[in-house]
Design an enzyme around this catalytic site. Sequence first.
Site, short mmCIF file in Angstrom:
data_model
loop_
_atom_site.label_atom_id
_atom_site.label_comp_id
_atom_site.label_asym_id
_atom_site.label_seq_id
_atom_site.Cartn_x
_atom_site.Cartn_y
_atom_site.Cartn_z
N ASP A 69 0.85 -1.20 0.00
CA ASP A 69 0.00 0.00 0.00
C ASP A 69 0.88 1.24 0.00
OD1 ASP A 69 -1.99 2.05 0.89
OD2 ASP A 69 -3.26 0.30 1.25
N ASN A 102 -4.49 6.73 1.00
CA ASN A 102 -5.81 6.92 1.64
C ASN A 102 -5.94 6.04 2.88
OD1 ASN A 102 -8.32 8.24 1.72
ND2 ASN A 102 -9.35 6.42 0.93
N SER A 161 -16.84 -2.62 -9.12
CA SER A 161 -17.89 -1.87 -8.41
C SER A 161 -19.19 -1.91 -9.20
CB SER A 161 -17.42 -0.42 -8.27
OG SER A 161 -18.49 0.42 -7.89
N TYR A 206 -14.25 7.66 -12.48
CA TYR A 206 -13.96 6.56 -11.56
C TYR A 206 -14.57 5.26 -12.07
CZ TYR A 206 -14.69 3.35 -7.68
OH TYR A 206 -14.75 2.21 -6.92
N LYS A 226 -12.94 1.40 -13.72
CA LYS A 226 -13.28 0.01 -13.36
C LYS A 226 -13.65 -0.78 -14.62
CE LYS A 226 -12.71 0.31 -8.89
NZ LYS A 226 -11.53 -0.30 -8.28
P1 NAD Z 1 -9.58 2.56 0.55
O1 NAD Z 1 -9.24 3.89 -0.01
O2 NAD Z 1 -9.88 2.47 2.00
O3 NAD Z 1 -8.44 1.50 0.22
C1 NAD Z 1 -7.68 1.55 -0.96
C2 NAD Z 1 -6.21 1.45 -0.55
O4 NAD Z 1 -5.41 1.47 -1.73
C3 NAD Z 1 -5.77 2.61 0.33
O5 NAD Z 1 -5.13 2.10 1.48
C4 NAD Z 1 -4.78 3.39 -0.55
O6 NAD Z 1 -3.76 3.99 0.21
C5 NAD Z 1 -4.27 2.31 -1.49
N1 NAD Z 1 -3.83 2.78 -2.80
C6 NAD Z 1 -4.47 3.61 -3.66
N2 NAD Z 1 -3.73 3.78 -4.77
C7 NAD Z 1 -2.59 3.04 -4.61
C8 NAD Z 1 -1.45 2.81 -5.42
N3 NAD Z 1 -1.28 3.42 -6.60
N4 NAD Z 1 -0.49 1.98 -4.93
C9 NAD Z 1 -0.61 1.38 -3.73
N5 NAD Z 1 -1.68 1.57 -2.93
C10 NAD Z 1 -2.66 2.40 -3.36
O7 NAD Z 1 -10.80 2.00 -0.32
P2 NAD Z 1 -11.68 0.69 -0.09
O8 NAD Z 1 -13.05 1.15 0.26
O9 NAD Z 1 -10.98 -0.26 0.78
O10 NAD Z 1 -11.75 0.17 -1.57
C11 NAD Z 1 -10.92 -0.88 -2.03
C12 NAD Z 1 -11.23 -1.14 -3.50
O11 NAD Z 1 -12.60 -1.47 -3.64
C13 NAD Z 1 -11.00 0.08 -4.40
O12 NAD Z 1 -10.43 -0.37 -5.61
C14 NAD Z 1 -12.38 0.62 -4.63
O13 NAD Z 1 -12.50 1.28 -5.87
C15 NAD Z 1 -13.21 -0.65 -4.60
N6 NAD Z 1 -14.62 -0.42 -4.21
C16 NAD Z 1 -14.90 0.16 -3.02
C17 NAD Z 1 -16.24 0.40 -2.66
C18 NAD Z 1 -16.60 1.08 -1.37
O14 NAD Z 1 -17.71 1.57 -1.25
N7 NAD Z 1 -15.73 1.12 -0.38
C19 NAD Z 1 -17.26 0.01 -3.53
C20 NAD Z 1 -16.93 -0.60 -4.73
C21 NAD Z 1 -15.59 -0.82 -5.07
C1 WQD Z 2 -25.79 6.11 -0.63
C2 WQD Z 2 -27.13 6.84 -0.57
C3 WQD Z 2 -27.07 9.06 -1.51
C4 WQD Z 2 -24.36 10.70 1.54
C5 WQD Z 2 -20.88 5.42 -4.03
C6 WQD Z 2 -20.13 5.39 -5.32
C7 WQD Z 2 -19.97 3.99 -5.82
C8 WQD Z 2 -19.42 3.04 -4.74
C9 WQD Z 2 -20.08 3.22 -3.42
C10 WQD Z 2 -17.11 2.63 -5.10
C11 WQD Z 2 -27.45 7.62 -1.85
C12 WQD Z 2 -27.36 9.11 -0.02
C13 WQD Z 2 -25.17 9.86 0.79
C14 WQD Z 2 -24.96 11.77 2.24
C15 WQD Z 2 -27.11 11.08 1.42
N1 WQD Z 2 -18.04 3.23 -4.49
N2 WQD Z 2 -26.52 10.05 0.74
N3 WQD Z 2 -26.32 11.92 2.15
O1 WQD Z 2 -23.69 6.82 -4.11
O2 WQD Z 2 -24.53 4.45 -3.79
O3 WQD Z 2 -22.16 4.85 -4.22
O4 WQD Z 2 -20.17 4.61 -3.08
O5 WQD Z 2 -17.17 1.96 -6.08
O6 WQD Z 2 -19.15 4.06 -6.93
O7 WQD Z 2 -20.83 6.15 -6.28
O8 WQD Z 2 -23.09 5.49 -2.02
O9 WQD Z 2 -22.88 6.04 0.37
O10 WQD Z 2 -22.45 7.87 -1.34
O11 WQD Z 2 -24.78 7.05 -1.01
O12 WQD Z 2 -28.33 11.27 1.37
O13 WQD Z 2 -24.27 12.58 2.90
O14 WQD Z 2 -27.08 7.82 0.47
O15 WQD Z 2 -27.78 10.01 -2.21
O16 WQD Z 2 -28.84 7.53 -2.05
P1 WQD Z 2 -23.46 5.47 -3.60
P2 WQD Z 2 -23.21 6.64 -0.94
#
Ligand code: NAD
Ligand code: WQD
Length: 348
Positions: free
Chosen positions: A47, A51, A140, A164, A168
Amino acid sequence: MKNLKLWEEYTRESLHLSILLTGGIGYIGSHAAASLIEAGYDVVLFDNLSNSDASVHNRLEKITNKKISFVEGDIRDFELISKTLNQYKIEAVMHFAGLKAVGESVQNPLRYYDNNVGGSMSLIRAMQENNIKKIVFSSSATVYGVPQYLPIDESHPLSAINPYGRTKIYIEEILADLAISDPDWKIMSLRYFNPIGAHDSGLIGESPKAVPNNLMPYIIKVAKGELAKVNVYGDDYQTPDGTGVRDYIHVMDLVEGHMAALLFLNNHSGFHAINLGTGNGYSVKEIIDTFSKVTHTKVPYEIVGRRDGDVAISYASVDHAKKLLGWQAKRDLKEMCLSAWKVMSSSK
Ligand code: NAD
Ligand code: WQD
């Protein structure tokens, strides 16, 4: 509650396999590390801390009572990632590293394409050079864009509506092409819906560095009194109470889905994409009400205008995950809220 039957299988199959977790200090990667180690895998975290906080490494060692290898570095650093794969005799990769803030990706698309797509290219090239051809990728539900039908299954057209989301889709396409070019590759792209919640220990959770964009971390800041109120983005959607509906999934269920995916890849080559969700939708108001009730906290909120790019309803079809992985989410919304609160209520 754990899926005990799957856990028996995870433990039996782990055999000290050595797994690299890119983004392993982040929210989902750290939870995956805790479960993989518990099941007997050897885990290496990689890592750049862009973030996340290095203290998560110590907390993971406390949870697992094990020394855990951690390499601080960037996946775009081809030499370092290649050296790490070789040095730790890595057999499979879980690729969590990536930037994930939708708004920021609109402001600064090149940063997202460079980090997410460029970083994935560097990682995959290094894997190929080291003859490591098993990868589970964090995709995602955002790849589906505006839902054309519900529940969203894996055949739903892909049409992300922001940079973003496009990163993906591009990464998935690169992985799919790679699988066509070489039948030895075993690739699973997991399309997460809305992961929330935290590890039972209360030692790791979701702790975004900036003011949260996502609903659950925002609610927690309000419950702690650090922010005044939740802005609810619209109550005029075509949903039962007018607020947006999403498929929230407990992060520990999500990581068990990753372990099931790893087992699946033992016997399946090619590229596969599978949704990870519960199949249930909850509205913003339901989330706030449930959180407030189970944690005995006050969460003031105000209805404000819709947020650009939001859809009314999104939830997963989970049939594919059940059929192919033998996995399904077990934990309910109450557990998601309580576990998230347990870790975040005590942290600064
Ligand atoms: P996060 O930001 O907590 O974790 C991502 C980690 O990757 C961080 O620790 C960051 O420091 C590290 N990182 C970023 N770019 C890097 C690089 N170039 N080299 C090395 N490390 C790097 O996010 P998360 O919520 O744990 O998400 C993990 C993965 O899941 C991401 O790819 C994200 O797009 C995907 N994802 C997350 C969600 C969500 O809602 N949390 C939903 C769908 C998909
Ligand atoms: C959930 C619901 C908002 C915040 C996002 C990314 C998606 C994925 C997950 C990585 C929605 C509402 C939110 C607030 C609110 N990430 N809301 N007040 O939008 O489904 O998805 O995170 O891949 O790519 O787009 O998740 O948690 O932001 O929102 O009313 O302060 O809550 O409108 O209906 P979302 P979220």
